[in-house]
Design a protein around this motif. Structure first.
Motif, mmCIF file in Angstrom:
data_model
loop_
_atom_site.group_PDB
_atom_site.id
_atom_site.type_symbol
_atom_site.label_atom_id
_atom_site.label_comp_id
_atom_site.label_asym_id
_atom_site.label_seq_id
_atom_site.Cartn_x
_atom_site.Cartn_y
_atom_site.Cartn_z
ATOM 1 N N TRP A 70 33.115 36.559 42.908
ATOM 2 C CA TRP A 70 32.790 35.600 43.964
ATOM 3 C C TRP A 70 33.990 34.715 44.285
ATOM 4 O O TRP A 70 34.283 34.442 45.445
ATOM 5 N N ARG A 71 34.703 34.255 43.241
ATOM 6 C CA ARG A 71 35.851 33.369 43.433
ATOM 7 C C ARG A 71 37.047 34.139 43.991
ATOM 8 O O ARG A 71 37.816 33.623 44.804
ATOM 9 N N ILE A 72 37.201 35.391 43.576
ATOM 10 C CA ILE A 72 38.282 36.230 44.104
ATOM 11 C C ILE A 72 38.115 36.403 45.615
ATOM 12 O O ILE A 72 39.058 36.209 46.390
ATOM 13 N N ASP A 73 36.894 36.769 46.038
ATOM 14 C CA ASP A 73 36.643 36.956 47.467
ATOM 15 C C ASP A 73 36.849 35.650 48.235
ATOM 16 O O ASP A 73 37.385 35.646 49.351
ATOM 17 N N GLN A 74 36.427 34.544 47.628
ATOM 18 C CA GLN A 74 36.577 33.237 48.273
ATOM 19 C C GLN A 74 38.047 32.904 48.507
ATOM 20 O O GLN A 74 38.435 32.471 49.594
ATOM 21 N N LEU A 75 38.871 33.125 47.491
ATOM 22 C CA LEU A 75 40.284 32.801 47.609
ATOM 23 C C LEU A 75 41.003 33.755 48.552
ATOM 24 O O LEU A 75 41.890 33.350 49.318
ATOM 25 N N LEU A 76 40.633 35.035 48.519
ATOM 26 C CA LEU A 76 41.231 35.997 49.447
ATOM 27 C C LEU A 76 40.974 35.578 50.895
ATOM 28 O O LEU A 76 41.875 35.635 51.741
ATOM 29 N N ALA A 77 39.736 35.135 51.151
ATOM 30 C CA ALA A 77 39.392 34.700 52.506
ATOM 31 C C ALA A 77 40.192 33.464 52.901
ATOM 32 O O ALA A 77 40.691 33.364 54.031
ATOM 33 N N GLN A 78 40.344 32.535 51.963
ATOM 34 C CA GLN A 78 41.103 31.319 52.243
ATOM 35 C C GLN A 78 42.567 31.625 52.538
ATOM 36 O O GLN A 78 43.205 30.943 53.347
ATOM 37 N N MET A 79 43.099 32.669 51.897
ATOM 38 C CA MET A 79 44.497 33.033 52.078
ATOM 39 C C MET A 79 44.705 33.991 53.255
ATOM 40 O O MET A 79 45.836 34.402 53.539
ATOM 41 N N GLY A 80 43.606 34.373 53.906
ATOM 42 C CA GLY A 80 43.724 35.266 55.046
ATOM 43 C C GLY A 80 44.016 36.706 54.669
ATOM 44 O O GLY A 80 44.522 37.476 55.503
ATOM 45 N N HIS A 86 35.110 49.927 49.182
ATOM 46 C CA HIS A 86 34.682 51.307 49.351
ATOM 47 C C HIS A 86 33.801 51.667 48.163
ATOM 48 O O HIS A 86 34.204 51.498 47.010
ATOM 49 N N ARG A 87 32.586 52.101 48.468
ATOM 50 C CA ARG A 87 31.588 52.443 47.440
ATOM 51 C C ARG A 87 31.375 51.276 46.473
ATOM 52 O O ARG A 87 31.217 51.464 45.257
ATOM 53 N N GLY A 88 31.376 50.079 47.024
ATOM 54 C CA GLY A 88 31.100 48.900 46.209
ATOM 55 C C GLY A 88 32.267 48.390 45.393
ATOM 56 O O GLY A 88 32.122 47.420 44.643
ATOM 57 N N MET A 89 33.446 49.010 45.547
ATOM 58 C CA MET A 89 34.629 48.574 44.801
ATOM 59 C C MET A 89 35.659 47.984 45.750
ATOM 60 O O MET A 89 35.886 48.514 46.832
ATOM 61 N N ARG A 90 36.276 46.899 45.327
ATOM 62 C CA ARG A 90 37.280 46.227 46.145
ATOM 63 C C ARG A 90 38.585 47.027 46.148
ATOM 64 O O ARG A 90 39.131 47.338 45.079
ATOM 65 N N ARG A 95 49.100 42.417 46.633
ATOM 66 C CA ARG A 95 48.788 41.015 46.932
ATOM 67 C C ARG A 95 47.408 40.638 46.398
ATOM 68 O O ARG A 95 47.218 39.561 45.825
ATOM 69 N N THR A 96 46.455 41.533 46.582
ATOM 70 C CA THR A 96 45.099 41.261 46.094
ATOM 71 C C THR A 96 45.079 41.167 44.573
ATOM 72 O O THR A 96 44.408 40.296 43.999
ATOM 73 N N MET A 97 45.831 42.037 43.913
ATOM 74 C CA MET A 97 45.867 42.022 42.448
ATOM 75 C C MET A 97 46.448 40.708 41.936
ATOM 76 O O MET A 97 46.012 40.173 40.906
ATOM 77 N N THR A 98 47.431 40.159 42.640
ATOM 78 C CA THR A 98 47.997 38.866 42.250
ATOM 79 C C THR A 98 46.924 37.782 42.289
ATOM 80 O O THR A 98 46.821 36.939 41.379
ATOM 81 N N VAL A 99 46.092 37.803 43.336
ATOM 82 C CA VAL A 99 44.998 36.837 43.448
ATOM 83 C C VAL A 99 43.969 37.067 42.336
ATOM 84 O O VAL A 99 43.472 36.110 41.731
ATOM 85 N N VAL A 100 43.648 38.320 42.069
ATOM 86 C CA VAL A 100 42.685 38.656 41.007
ATOM 87 C C VAL A 100 43.130 38.067 39.675
ATOM 88 O O VAL A 100 42.358 37.392 38.973
ATOM 89 N N GLU A 101 44.377 38.294 39.309
ATOM 90 C CA GLU A 101 44.874 37.800 38.028
ATOM 91 C C GLU A 101 44.893 36.273 37.981
ATOM 92 O O GLU A 101 44.568 35.665 36.952
ATOM 93 N N MET A 102 45.260 35.652 39.090
ATOM 94 C CA MET A 102 45.311 34.197 39.145
ATOM 95 C C MET A 102 43.917 33.596 38.963
ATOM 96 O O MET A 102 43.725 32.652 38.189
ATOM 97 N N VAL A 103 42.939 34.158 39.663
ATOM 98 C CA VAL A 103 41.570 33.643 39.583
ATOM 99 C C VAL A 103 40.986 33.851 38.191
ATOM 100 O O VAL A 103 40.395 32.929 37.604
ATOM 101 N N LEU A 104 41.134 35.045 37.649
ATOM 102 C CA LEU A 104 40.559 35.331 36.337
ATOM 103 C C LEU A 104 41.185 34.467 35.250
ATOM 104 O O LEU A 104 40.497 34.010 34.332
ATOM 105 N N ASP A 105 42.486 34.217 35.349
ATOM 106 C CA ASP A 105 43.152 33.362 34.369
ATOM 107 C C ASP A 105 42.613 31.936 34.443
ATOM 108 O O ASP A 105 42.359 31.296 33.414
ATOM 109 N N GLU A 106 42.409 31.440 35.654
ATOM 110 C CA GLU A 106 41.875 30.085 35.832
ATOM 111 C C GLU A 106 40.468 29.965 35.256
ATOM 112 O O GLU A 106 40.145 29.011 34.531
ATOM 113 N N LEU A 107 39.612 30.951 35.576
ATOM 114 C CA LEU A 107 38.244 30.927 35.076
ATOM 115 C C LEU A 107 38.205 31.073 33.556
ATOM 116 O O LEU A 107 37.380 30.448 32.880
#
Length: 313
Positions: A70-80, A86-90, A95-107
């Motif tokens: 939920w937070r990954i999608d939120q931040l991706l949207a904020q960053m444009g 595809h088939r339920g997988m992001r 660039r997306t992986m950088t956001v994923v790692e940043m969000v997961l580390d924060e959480l």
């Protein structure tokens, strides 16, 4: 009813009723996948951290694997950054992986801090630490019409888990809090579904329980009714005929694999219920669906109870 409105005798009775569960699970390993709405709500998140600390303090070995979609999608949207699935997988590019790692580390850091605040000794882990979560890229099969499926990028599947670092932390009284990032043979980092990481971890450690926290009451049967208990064969049939769909599919898949490889019981529970974790482990109330092997463990005889309890010696 609040805790302050409960009389002292009632509190004493509640604590005494937890005793057989504490005794049965003392020294056992519980793998808990934490995610969904409970990660969004500050009160539910703080309550979960308190409950994890309590389980460790009464002698159990909880391990937490958390998500954060939920937070990954939120931040991706904020960053444009475009969110593609595809088939339920992001679909996860660099660039997306950088956001994923940043969000997961924060959480991860936040959850570790909350558990420690309640007396636990939590340690945050990334699957790249010591390369203890080995991963491989997910390769999709072609579409039904033969069209090649798109590349998912840095989306991974669990290849192996080296339990040495987890065993060491548990032996020293720590609570591992794990973010679902794995590492390939060439050092590439991959984002892995947290349900699948938790399931593989439970199987590797031969955990007593695997608990998957969700946003729904549990698994529903073909008639739309909540199934309190499912055998492995029943769960497989619900997957095969399409009754289980969407986000519930990887959870039921993880549950099925776990019980077939030695985990005594798997519980898919509603994380939106306050203290859902304690209700699942320390009471016979029930807040979701239990999946067990076809042979089945021992259960308390109760109209709703499906909590595996070790038999008397």
């Amino acid at each position: 009813m609040t805790i302050t409105s409960i009389s002292a005798p009632q509190k004493a009775r509640i604590l005494s009723e937890a005793l057989p569960f504490i005794r049965a699970y003392h020294g056992t390993t519980l793998v808990v996948r934490f995610g969904g709405g409970a990660m969004v709500d500050p009160e539910l998140k703080a309550g979960f951290a308190r409950d994890v600390a309590l389980l460790r303090l009464v002698g159990m070995n909880p391990i937490v694997v958390h998500g954060g979609g939920w937070r990954i999608d939120q931040l991706l949207a904020q960053m444009g950054i475009e969110i593609r699935e595809h088939r339920g997988m992001r679909v996860t590019d660099e660039r997306t992986m950088t956001v994923v790692e940043m969000v997961l580390d924060e959480l991860n850091q936040e959850l570790v801090g909350l558990i420690n605040r309640h007396g636990g000794r939590a340690v945050g882990l990334n699957g790249q630490d010591g390369r203890f979560i080995g991963a491989r890229p997910v390769q999709l099969t072609p579409e039904a019409d033969g069209t090649p499926a798109p590349e998912l990028g840095y989306v991974g599947a669990v290849d192996r888990i080296d339990s040495e670092v987890i065993d060491l932390l548990l032996s020293r009284g720590f609570i591992p809090v794990i973010m679902p990032i794995g590492v390939g043979a060439d050092g590439t980092a991959y984002h892995i579904n947290s349900d699948l990481v938790a399931g593989q971890l439970a199987r590797t450690l031969h955990a007593e329980k695997l608990i998957l926290m969700t946003n729904v009451p549990g698994v529903r049967d073909r008639d739309g009714r909540l199934a309190y208990i499912l055998t492995a064969s029943e769960a497989e049939a619900l997957l095969r005929d399409g009754t289980v769909q969407g986000d519930m599919r990887p959870r039921v898949t993880a549950a099925l694999a776990a019980v077939r490889e030695g985990v005594r019981s798997v519980h898919i529970i509603d994380g939106g219920v306050p203290s859902a974790l304690l209700l699942e482990v320390l009471t016979s109330a029930g807040v979701g669906t239990a999946v067990r092997s076809d042979a089945g463990p021992h259960f308390f005889a109760d109209s709703r109870s499906y909590f595996a309890i070790a038999p008397e010696e």
